[in-house]
Motif scaffolding. Structure first.
Motif, PDB file in Angstrom:
ATOM      1  N   SER A   1      18.485  31.423 -81.132  1.00 20.03           N
ATOM      2  CA  SER A   1      17.686  30.209 -81.295  1.00 20.03           C
ATOM      3  C   SER A   1      16.500  30.209 -80.220  1.00 20.03           C
ATOM      4  O   SER A   1      16.379  31.161 -79.481  1.00 20.03           O
ATOM      5  CB  SER A   1      18.685  29.143 -81.031  1.00 20.03           C
ATOM      6  N   LEU A   2      15.479  29.604 -80.940  1.00 15.96           N
ATOM      7  CA  LEU A   2      14.267  29.547 -80.473  1.00 15.96           C
ATOM      8  C   LEU A   2      13.808  29.315 -78.947  1.00 15.96           C
ATOM      9  O   LEU A   2      13.246  29.772 -78.117  1.00 15.96           O
ATOM     10  CB  LEU A   2      13.272  28.710 -81.334  1.00 15.96           C
ATOM     11  N   LYS A   3      14.681  28.190 -78.597  1.00 16.87           N
ATOM     12  CA  LYS A   3      14.249  27.654 -77.283  1.00 16.87           C
ATOM     13  C   LYS A   3      15.322  28.087 -76.001  1.00 16.87           C
ATOM     14  O   LYS A   3      15.155  28.823 -75.141  1.00 16.87           O
ATOM     15  CB  LYS A   3      14.402  25.901 -77.384  1.00 16.87           C
ATOM     16  N   TYR A   4      16.719  27.747 -76.331  1.00 13.52           N
ATOM     17  CA  TYR A   4      17.578  28.083 -75.665  1.00 13.52           C
ATOM     18  C   TYR A   4      18.503  29.504 -75.850  1.00 13.52           C
ATOM     19  O   TYR A   4      19.474  29.792 -75.007  1.00 13.52           O
ATOM     20  CB  TYR A   4      18.835  26.835 -75.476  1.00 13.52           C
ATOM     21  N   HIS A   5      17.865  30.089 -76.703  1.00 15.35           N
ATOM     22  CA  HIS A   5      18.273  31.432 -76.916  1.00 15.35           C
ATOM     23  C   HIS A   5      20.010  31.155 -77.375  1.00 15.35           C
ATOM     24  O   HIS A   5      20.812  32.248 -76.832  1.00 15.35           O
ATOM     25  CB  HIS A   5      18.121  32.706 -75.965  1.00 15.35           C
ATOM     26  N   ARG A   6      20.342  30.515 -77.848  1.00 13.50           N
ATOM     27  CA  ARG A   6      21.764  30.248 -78.089  1.00 13.50           C
ATOM     28  C   ARG A   6      22.315  30.994 -79.412  1.00 13.50           C
ATOM     29  O   ARG A   6      21.371  31.222 -80.187  1.00 13.50           O
ATOM     30  CB  ARG A   6      22.318  28.800 -78.584  1.00 13.50           C
TER      31      ARG A   6
ATOM     32  N   ASP B 133      19.593  28.981 -71.485  1.00 11.40           N
ATOM     33  CA  ASP B 133      20.645  28.020 -71.719  1.00 11.40           C
ATOM     34  C   ASP B 133      21.381  27.198 -70.605  1.00 11.40           C
ATOM     35  O   ASP B 133      21.618  26.159 -70.573  1.00 11.40           O
ATOM     36  CB  ASP B 133      21.699  28.391 -72.932  1.00 11.40           C
TER      37      ASP B 133
ATOM     38  N   PHE C 239      18.852  25.443 -68.176  1.00  7.30           N
ATOM     39  CA  PHE C 239      18.388  24.139 -68.617  1.00  7.30           C
ATOM     40  C   PHE C 239      19.444  23.668 -69.145  1.00  7.30           C
ATOM     41  O   PHE C 239      19.380  23.161 -70.494  1.00  7.30           O
ATOM     42  CB  PHE C 239      17.055  24.332 -69.619  1.00  7.30           C
TER      43      PHE C 239
ATOM     44  N   GLY D 113      19.142  20.258 -70.766  1.00  8.13           N
ATOM     45  CA  GLY D 113      17.903  20.245 -71.654  1.00  8.13           C
ATOM     46  C   GLY D 113      16.662  20.382 -71.089  1.00  8.13           C
ATOM     47  O   GLY D 113      16.490  20.445 -69.703  1.00  8.13           O
TER      48      GLY D 113
ATOM     49  N   ASP E 286      12.475  19.635 -71.344  1.00  2.00           N
ATOM     50  CA  ASP E 286      11.280  18.743 -72.017  1.00  2.00           C
ATOM     51  C   ASP E 286       9.978  20.018 -71.719  1.00  2.00           C
ATOM     52  O   ASP E 286       9.410  20.058 -70.912  1.00  2.00           O
ATOM     53  CB  ASP E 286      10.887  17.657 -71.201  1.00  2.00           C
ATOM     54  N   HIS E 287       9.577  20.593 -72.892  1.00  2.00           N
ATOM     55  CA  HIS E 287       8.554  21.410 -72.751  1.00  2.00           C
ATOM     56  C   HIS E 287       7.153  20.857 -72.650  1.00  2.00           C
ATOM     57  O   HIS E 287       6.195  21.627 -72.302  1.00  2.00           O
ATOM     58  CB  HIS E 287       8.397  22.235 -74.078  1.00  2.00           C
TER      59      HIS E 287
END
Lengths: 98, 451
Positions: free
Chosen positions: B69-74, B129, B132, B135, B137-138
């Motif tokens: 995935s884009l943000k957390y690379h899940r 992941d 953070f 979560g 907050d970018h």
């Protein structure tokens, strides 16, 4: 992995992100979209819009029928740009210059 | 940088790996599978069949995690198997960001994962992941110092984005085709097929657009003989004189252009569609449900599990746990019975009791009022009405959680607020395959009569 409740898998937007957004005052669906990025990935909200809107209704105490969807924009599905290259509308600005 | 799809592997006590394959092809479905072909998935040659999608072949060969995935690379993998989620984006024959579930298996096709380093299963960027875990907050990330912020921006720009560009440009762009019809039906599921057939039998010139490899929509996931019904109704539509375009996706409606035009993308060309009347029969998208770790690989839509079984003759898992919303209890009883008849073990748990899922590369248990061991989790949520194309045309929608989401508002004849637009089936609120087909036939008749 921690116990994240993911609402938008394209953009990794979680229920906690939605709560954070509402807490900061971004409570309108368009504001939430801009703040969290939900619905802006490859699926364009197909998997998350209804879920986020429903959770937003719950978090803000708004009746669901009063929550509008965010603006729907083309393309509705990822499309190779070469398919559009020969469409007349793709050249409208070029024509106007002549 | 080479990125590969990994094949799921269980580690024995001595540290060696063995491949597992949770999905199983059922015997007796050879005809519907088509000819055997060999394709390459993640640098491994696997057996596939001509009528399978690459996603179905990958599942049946044990290839699991496809991307990150884009943000957390899940880890990410299949979810809807209908070309609507972002779970199965892969690189196919050098082209990035294609949906494995909408790509047919041709001999020699080469598919690989994307968006991870060094591989989709072992992705070092997955550390994000953990770092953070509560979560990120970018908006406020690394904004304290302007120098730090500049560096952070550079790093983020390197890491974000999906896939890598192809190495070479494709051949010249194709010409744009054009269709002029009296009735255009968008969506070839039970409602759309019925509406198109009814309107064509009444003498209308009808075009039916369907975005899947083969029309039939949710019928192809219905254990009540759904695949045969899909084939029959597809044939009925053709016999009635309907022009059926498969693999044709409506990508936008432009009301300001020539009095209204629908842009439709096929794999190798675009079409402009002009029509006197429009019928939105786009159905609904499979949805996930909000429970902790609802995005683990191996958590898929229940309709995808039904589709694998009904349309492909593939049992998605041997120990399946269905997490269900109360509205779909009857449908899930049917699916569970069909899976059990195919030799799988099925547990069903209500959403309200689920507190999490377990498993890193692939799910292996659901935590509910007890721990339920499983090798696949199927999420049964009301499908969300696919109303965004109709919204571009100006059709009114309303959020109705009991109907699945933003349903198109129609009257008894299926009319929307837009004078030449109608809608039928699940896009007007979930009703299931049988009621959707009845609604489609009714609305198709109304449109043919001129409303």
């Amino acid at each position: 992995m921690a116990g994240k409740i993911v609402l938008c898998r394209c953009e990794d937007m979680t229920l906690a992100d939605l709560e954070h957004s509402v807490a900061r005052g971004y409570r309108d669906i368009e504001e939430v979209k801009r703040y969290t990025g939900f619905g802006t990935g490859p699926c364009q909200g197909k998997e998350c819009l209804a879920c986020v809107a429903t959770e937003l209704a719950r978090l803000t105490g708004t009746p669901p029928a009063e929550i509008p969807p965010f603006t729907s924009r083309p393309p509705l599905s990822p499309t190779p740009i070469r398919l559009l290259a020969k469409d007349p509308a793709a050249h409208i600005f070029e024509d106007e210059k002549k | 940088m080479r990125v590969t799809v990994s094949h799921a592997c269980h580690r024995r006590n001595d540290g060696t790996c063995y491949l597992i394959s949770v999905a199983r092809r059922l015997p007796g479905h050879e005809v519907l599978r088509g000819d055997a072909v060999e394709i390459r998935i993640a640098d491994t040659t696997v057996r596939a069949y001509a009528h399978e999608s690459i996603a179905a072949a990958a599942l049946a060969s044990g290839a699991h995690v496809l991307s990150r995935s884009l943000k957390y690379h899940r880890p990410r993998t299949f979810f809807c198997l209908e070309g609507h989620c972002s779970g199965c984006l892969v690189r196919i024959d050098g082209v990035p960001n294609l949906r494995a579930c909408q790509a047919p298996c041709a001999s020699g096709t080469e598919a690989s994962g994307q968006n991870a380093f060094p591989s989709a299963e072992v992705d070092l960027l997955g550390a994000v992941d953990f770092l953070f875990s509560r979560g990120m907050d970018h908006h406020t990330l690394m904004t304290g110092s302007s120098v730090l912020n500049k560096i952070a921006n550079k790093v983020v720009r390197q890491l974000s984005g999906l896939g890598k560009l192809p190495k070479q440009a494709r051949e010249e762009a194709p010409e744009v085709a054009r269709h002029d019809v009296e009735v255009c039906v968008i969506g070839g599921g039970p409602a759309g097929l019925a509406a198109a057939t009814t309107a064509a039998r009444a003498g209308k010139r009808v075009l039916l657009l369907d975005d899947q490899l083969r029309p039939g929509g949710s019928l192809r996931a219905d254990p009540r003989n759904g695949r045969a019904l899909a084939e029959q109704r597809w044939q009925d539509a053709i016999d009635a004189g309907v022009t059926v375009l498969a693999r044709a996706t409506a990508i936008g409606y432009f009301p300001e252009d020539d009095g209204g035009v629908l842009a439709v993308a096929q794999p190798d060309r675009m079409c402009r569609v002009y029509s006197a009347a429009w019928i939105w029969a786009t159905g609904g998208y499979p949805q996930n449900l909000p429970f902790p770790d609802n995005d683990r690989p191996g958590v898929i839509a229940a309709r995808a599990l039904g589709r694998l079984l009904v349309d492909h003759g593939i049992v998605g898992g041997e120990k399946v746990c269905i997490v269900e919303s109360p509205a779909l209890r009857a449908e899930m009883a049917l699916l569970a019975a069909a899976l059990e008849a195919a030799g799988a073990h099925v547990d069903r748990v209500p959403l309200a009791s689920v507190t999490g899922t377990r498993g890193r590369g692939w799910v292996h248990a659901v935590d509910a009022d007890r721990k339920i061991d499983c090798d696949l989790v199927a999420v049964a949520a009301l499908p969300s009405p696919a109303s965004e194309g109709a919204r571009q045309q100006g059709c009114k929608v309303v959020l109705d959680p009991s109907a699945g989401g933003f349903k198109i508002v129609v009257d008894e004849q299926g009319r929307t607020n837009v004078p030449n637009a109608w809608a039928c089936g699940d896009v007007c609120g979930y009703r299931g395959t049988r009621a959707a087909a009845e609604h489609g036939a009714h609305v198709g008749g109304e449109v043919a009569r001129g409303g």
